[in-house]
Design a protein around this motif. Sequence first.
Motif, short mmCIF file in Angstrom:
data_model
loop_
_atom_site.label_atom_id
_atom_site.label_comp_id
_atom_site.label_asym_id
_atom_site.label_seq_id
_atom_site.Cartn_x
_atom_site.Cartn_y
_atom_site.Cartn_z
N PRO A 187 0.74 -1.10 0.23
CA PRO A 187 0.25 -0.24 0.17
C PRO A 187 1.27 1.27 0.25
CG PRO A 187 -0.93 -1.53 1.74
CD PRO A 187 -0.03 -2.23 1.44
N GLN A 188 1.64 1.47 0.61
CA GLN A 188 2.69 2.68 0.77
C GLN A 188 3.40 2.37 -0.65
OE1 GLN A 188 3.51 -0.51 2.70
NE2 GLN A 188 5.12 -0.61 2.56
N LEU A 193 1.31 1.94 -3.42
CA LEU A 193 0.61 2.47 -4.65
C LEU A 193 -0.15 4.07 -4.12
CD1 LEU A 193 -0.47 -1.02 -5.21
CD2 LEU A 193 1.29 0.45 -6.40
N GLN A 194 0.28 4.86 -2.78
CA GLN A 194 -0.43 5.56 -2.34
C GLN A 194 -1.11 6.95 -2.57
OE1 GLN A 194 1.38 6.07 2.05
NE2 GLN A 194 2.99 6.99 1.46
N SER A 249 -4.61 7.93 -7.24
CA SER A 249 -5.64 7.67 -7.37
C SER A 249 -6.64 7.90 -8.40
CB SER A 249 -6.07 8.86 -6.00
OG SER A 249 -7.07 9.23 -6.72
N ARG A 293 -8.43 0.66 -7.98
CA ARG A 293 -8.51 0.43 -6.69
C ARG A 293 -7.36 -0.38 -6.18
NH1 ARG A 293 -11.01 -3.88 -4.43
NH2 ARG A 293 -11.67 -4.14 -5.98
N VAL A 294 -6.45 0.22 -4.97
CA VAL A 294 -5.19 -0.75 -4.66
C VAL A 294 -5.71 -2.05 -3.09
CG1 VAL A 294 -3.10 -0.52 -2.48
CG2 VAL A 294 -4.19 1.52 -4.46
N ALA A 337 -4.30 -5.07 -1.23
CA ALA A 337 -3.40 -4.68 -0.57
C ALA A 337 -2.61 -6.39 -0.70
CB ALA A 337 -3.48 -4.16 0.77
N SER A 347 1.66 -7.85 0.98
CA SER A 347 2.25 -7.52 2.14
C SER A 347 3.44 -8.04 2.02
CB SER A 347 2.14 -7.52 3.51
OG SER A 347 2.54 -9.67 3.54
N SER A 396 2.37 -9.53 -3.93
CA SER A 396 1.58 -8.98 -4.70
C SER A 396 0.87 -9.42 -6.29
CB SER A 396 2.19 -7.41 -5.26
OG SER A 396 3.93 -7.93 -5.98
#
Lengths: 341, 341
Positions: free
Chosen positions: A32-33, A35-36, A39, A44-45, A47, A49, A69
């Motif tokens: 997530p970090q 791809l944050q 927008s 849509r992201v 997640a 890990s 991923s």
Amino acid sequence: MGGDHGPRVTLPACRHFLEQHPQAQLLLVGLPQSLQDFSHPRARVVAASEVVAMDDAVEIALRKKKDSSMRVALQQVKDGQAQAAVSAGNTGALMALARYLLKTVEGIDRPAIAYPLPNAKGGATTVLDLGANVDCTEQHLLQFAVMGSALVSALKNEEQPSVGLLNIGEEIIKGSEVIKKAGELLRSAAASGDLNFHGNVEGNDIFKGTTDIVVCDGFVGNVALKTSEGLASMIGGFLKEEFSRSPLTKVAALMAYPVLAAFKRRVDYRRYNGAALLGLRGLVFKSHGSADEFAFGQALNRAYDAARNQLLERVQARIAHARPLLAGGDADAQPAEAVAT
Amino acid sequence: MGGDHGPRVTLPACRHFLEQHPQAQLLLVGLPQSLQDFSHPRARVVAASEVVAMDDAVEIALRKKKDSSMRVALQQVKDGQAQAAVSAGNTGALMALARYLLKTVEGIDRPAIAYPLPNAKGGATTVLDLGANVDCTEQHLLQFAVMGSALVSALKNEEQPSVGLLNIGEEIIKGSEVIKKAGELLRSAAASGDLNFHGNVEGNDIFKGTTDIVVCDGFVGNVALKTSEGLASMIGGFLKEEFSRSPLTKVAALMAYPVLAAFKRRVDYRRYNGAALLGLRGLVFKSHGSADEFAFGQALNRAYDAARNQLLERVQARIAHARPLLAGGDADAQPAEAVAT
């Protein structure tokens, strides 16, 4: 997340893709970090890990990184959340995970990787297998031909693309035992309307564009691809060296710049980026790891076109139709499932 | 007599060869009327009443044309009248006739054809087999490696040239069953001092020049060579088209002419013309059929160097030394002798 450049390249390509295709929706799978900052109303992201590294062994991807991923993206396809997955990551890991999660279509023993290579006709010749399927039988080669036909018919809107069998001569009597038997099978498939089989082709026919599709085992295909890359790189290097040899040749390069740029566009393999993993119960496309924004975008486009043009259904329909010729069964192959358990 | 151009090209090349090498002697084998205009104190015409055509089937060359220039030339080698034979004719016929007349060296099941391909280091990588030996065993690949080492040591004055095994990855576990077993054999040969084995190489290593020699089966080698020819031809065609597209690009071509000419010299495969037929009890070199005077001269030079540097003795010595590793016996191969009787 994958490829040599990661989100720095893939995210801008995704944005451009969404702008080009107003109906398209994207699931961005990854940390997530990373791809944050992206927008978009149609993105849509999802997640994950972990990330499969480019040099991770297949076993690591299969057994250790259960929330990678790559795996999560393939799971989206399996769950029907996505119609296709695109990755620029580790090819071996992608193939193994895709095979483990999505399974193969009935009638297909081994998934194959189909690459489009630019040809002298200005189009591309689709070559498969380039996915390291070594020690192929004639049945595998027939399966590759059927799947390759489905791929080209979906992407090029050509109902009966022509298929060539890569051999060391055009005559029927040429080649190894497996190749001769594959030739017989392909002729039978042509007779029953399953294929548009052109006959044997030789290595130079790939770049001539003699047929739409060239079928070979993964060993031969890999050698042909890598040898071509080596030659292209040598030729490009020589050309560059000669044009930068002296102030005089540098002026010549300046003068010739528009010509050299046009030449470069024509041999630009980036236009054809996006190899199809065929024979799985879901669409998966592999971008070259070194892809830049433009090239990664091409892989997205190919996946999108394949999904819109029902590549999966086409593969399944063609396989079903060719069923009488497909003996099936592949006792000697090591399925990815066995590795993963 | 052979090749696309016949004596029109081979005779001027022969004259130039004799001028370059004051110790050399030539036997010109062919139709007397085609060779009658050639006269040189160190050249002698050996008459033959027939010519193997470029498209003659191997059986024709073996059974019908018993007085062909190709056969008579090989007979000169067999009889000790010549130390090497050079032909630009039909490759399949040359190989079959050479095998039938000269026989293979003890310990060698199948003769191989070794081609030098230009590499990025400015030298050449010797690739074998390119002689259509399909369905090779690991023993054949070892034999190719031993013979290729003898060839390069004779022509390049390099005692332990490096050998790469063409594979789809550098790791030992990669490749088909035959390739993995060949890797083991080659490592044993390296351990016993018979070879300088570098390990697995990939297709791109041929043009990189990673090793002096690249060993592969004849099917894979043929595909790699033909694919390279196809790509080179496509790239050359594109470059030519772009430079002749408009008056402006033609001016650019004129400006860039010295650079393009230098570039062309560097990728000029003619410099490396002259493939060696290895494993026979006599030296035979094959020129490309399309060879021009310069290229045919290179084939003559290679044959001359091979004879002067005792290639035949080197092959035999290396084979004898590697004998413990060479199991010999080749039940599945169809010897040319059987075809001819």
